[in-house]
Design a protein around this motif. Sequence first.
Motif, PDB file in Angstrom:
ATOM      1  N   LEU A 118      -0.816  12.070  -4.128  1.00  0.00           N
ATOM      2  CA  LEU A 118       0.586  11.806  -4.429  1.00  0.00           C
ATOM      3  C   LEU A 118       1.117  10.629  -3.625  1.00  0.00           C
ATOM      4  CD1 LEU A 118       2.473  15.209  -4.845  1.00  0.00           C
ATOM      5  CD2 LEU A 118       2.584  13.223  -6.363  1.00  0.00           C
ATOM      6  N   ALA A 119       0.745  10.560  -2.354  1.00  0.00           N
ATOM      7  CA  ALA A 119       1.210   9.453  -1.523  1.00  0.00           C
ATOM      8  C   ALA A 119       0.754   8.116  -2.100  1.00  0.00           C
ATOM      9  CB  ALA A 119       0.698   9.627  -0.094  1.00  0.00           C
ATOM     10  N   ALA A 120      -0.495   8.051  -2.563  1.00  0.00           N
ATOM     11  CA  ALA A 120      -1.009   6.813  -3.142  1.00  0.00           C
ATOM     12  C   ALA A 120      -0.321   6.495  -4.469  1.00  0.00           C
ATOM     13  CB  ALA A 120      -2.521   6.932  -3.337  1.00  0.00           C
ATOM     14  N   LEU A 121      -0.165   7.488  -5.317  1.00  0.00           N
ATOM     15  CA  LEU A 121       0.462   7.254  -6.622  1.00  0.00           C
ATOM     16  C   LEU A 121       1.919   6.830  -6.463  1.00  0.00           C
ATOM     17  CD1 LEU A 121      -1.024  10.187  -8.732  1.00  0.00           C
ATOM     18  CD2 LEU A 121      -1.510   7.744  -8.987  1.00  0.00           C
ATOM     19  N   ARG A 122       2.610   7.387  -5.497  1.00  0.00           N
ATOM     20  CA  ARG A 122       4.014   7.024  -5.310  1.00  0.00           C
ATOM     21  C   ARG A 122       4.146   5.564  -4.865  1.00  0.00           C
ATOM     22  NH1 ARG A 122       6.554  12.243  -2.214  1.00  0.00           N
ATOM     23  NH2 ARG A 122       8.565  11.374  -2.809  1.00  0.00           N
ATOM     24  N   VAL A 123       3.202   5.091  -4.049  1.00  0.00           N
ATOM     25  CA  VAL A 123       3.206   3.679  -3.682  1.00  0.00           C
ATOM     26  C   VAL A 123       2.979   2.811  -4.915  1.00  0.00           C
ATOM     27  CG1 VAL A 123       1.904   1.899  -2.435  1.00  0.00           C
ATOM     28  CG2 VAL A 123       2.536   4.016  -1.282  1.00  0.00           C
ATOM     29  N   SER A 196       3.406  10.640 -16.540  1.00  0.00           N
ATOM     30  CA  SER A 196       2.084  10.758 -17.163  1.00  0.00           C
ATOM     31  C   SER A 196       0.989  10.837 -16.105  1.00  0.00           C
ATOM     32  CB  SER A 196       1.825   9.570 -18.091  1.00  0.00           C
ATOM     33  OG  SER A 196       2.850   9.433 -19.056  1.00  0.00           O
ATOM     34  N   ASP A 197       1.120  10.009 -15.054  1.00  0.00           N
ATOM     35  CA  ASP A 197       0.160  10.099 -13.949  1.00  0.00           C
ATOM     36  C   ASP A 197       0.261  11.441 -13.232  1.00  0.00           C
ATOM     37  OD1 ASP A 197      -0.957   7.625 -14.381  1.00  0.00           O
ATOM     38  OD2 ASP A 197       0.096   6.611 -12.755  1.00  0.00           O
ATOM     39  N   LEU A 198       1.487  11.993 -13.153  1.00  0.00           N
ATOM     40  CA  LEU A 198       1.646  13.293 -12.501  1.00  0.00           C
ATOM     41  C   LEU A 198       0.972  14.394 -13.307  1.00  0.00           C
ATOM     42  CD1 LEU A 198       5.344  13.145 -11.210  1.00  0.00           C
ATOM     43  CD2 LEU A 198       3.227  12.749  -9.948  1.00  0.00           C
TER      44      LEU A 198
END
Length: 539
Positions: A118-123, A196-198
């Motif tokens: 999640l940390a990576a995707l949020r960036v 969609s990524d989530l």
Amino acid sequence: MLGRRYRLLSQVGRGGMGRVWQAHDDLLHRDVAVKEVIFPPGLTDSDREVLYERTLREARSAARLSHPGIVTVHDVVEEDGRPWIVMEYVRARSLQEILDSDGRLPAARVADIGVQMLAALRVAHAAGVLHRDVKPANVLLDMRGREGGDARVVITDFGIARMDGDATLTQTGVVLGSPAFIAPERARGELASPASDLWALGATLYAACEGRSPHDRVEAMAALTAVLHEEPAPPRNAGPIASVLMGLLVKDPAQRMTADEANRDLARAARGELTETNGIAETWRDIPDTPRAAGPWTAEFGGRGPATDETVQELNGSVPGPDPAPARQDATTSRRPRVILLIVLVFLLVVAACAVVLLTRHSADGASGSTSPTPTPTTPLTPRSTPSARVPAGYQRSPGPGGASLLVPTGWTRQVRKNSVLWTQPSTGAQIQLDTTPWDYADPVAHWREFERQVRARNLPPGFREVRLSDRFTAPGGWPASDLAFTYLTKDHGIMTATDRGLTANGRQYAIFVAYPGGKNRYPPDLADRVIGSFQPPA
């Protein structure tokens, strides 16, 4: 030798779009990973150009991102008319390789993986980059660890990532991504979004817990069909993060769990603050009977306590009598309820016969004029009126606590509780409850806000997500009321859709709750309206 500096050493991976090599950078004397893009045979020149541009876009997308959980792009080299992407070399196995060799992972470890992903995707999302192919094969676990000793989790292969402002690069009729990990909206041809990524994150974590994807099928089209039209089976091994997985796998992106919500619960589970008992429940009421463990469903917060008195199966429209008083279980008293019930039934038959005679005489004397059928009650009746004699087909009026009543579907199980009556349909998990536990607040909106605060603090019911909280309004009958609509998770029946109305009638506070399986179209759309609208307080 690529670009007169990168020596290919050994192949470390292969996918649908190419191979990944371990290589050595002779200029900087370091190992790197090189992605070789392989164009499928039979492509037209325009198709090759699209794939070439897509590869360059991967490099641009990943190069914009700087985070320990995202593979760093160092360079792009053109060789033999094809682009080669030079990246950070991570000495790690993919999550898919670990699942294939070692089997599913413990829930606490999966929670930690989810927090890092999640940390990576949020960036990436903050930079306007969508991954669009999150799956176990694209998640690396670097066992050299990070500070604290846990494995470093790295997301790789932004090969079909998209930056805001880029033109869409795809072949007509082709959906990019892995079928079992494509969000439903993308499978429908809609634009991808962070949600969609989530969804793909939820599918990836589900696979880590269960050892298979939530829509695992042999054929790609079967997997896509399942993603679009079937609800995933509730996870059996996810423990405290089961509600997170199901929240991320909601088909409607607008109702899907957010990154903030998922991160909060995953972090708590990784720290051991969420236990398996409050991560998911078998049904709405599978909660321990101890007051504190029972969470917000006990008398300390508006009722929802355990069943204590009786369970009666309501069949063929029969209506149970008044709530029985406790009695000693000896040979004499065990027959007493039957005698009382017979007396009550005889009395009701006599009253009904007298009513028919009086109505017949009244009509014959012309006092009432022409008659017409009594309308079916669909809204709350006034406090002093009597329920309609015309009950809709498939429903019956059933007594609740303290003399109140509701219309409920026939054939449901009725349970009398300390301050409430609960009706259930065990085969589907659908539930109706009428509760009279006093609130801490006179205002129904304030009551629901406090309700939500305690629900979120205790994770009971699991996977709680508010859909709508109404303002205070005046319900039919003149009663101050507020409606709370929400969803929650059960182990046996998946996501449930619920409506809870709080109101005050004749100086007494009531909560009228209706819940049924979400997304399965098992109930008419007016079920909640009909049940809640039929509420009748005691005269």
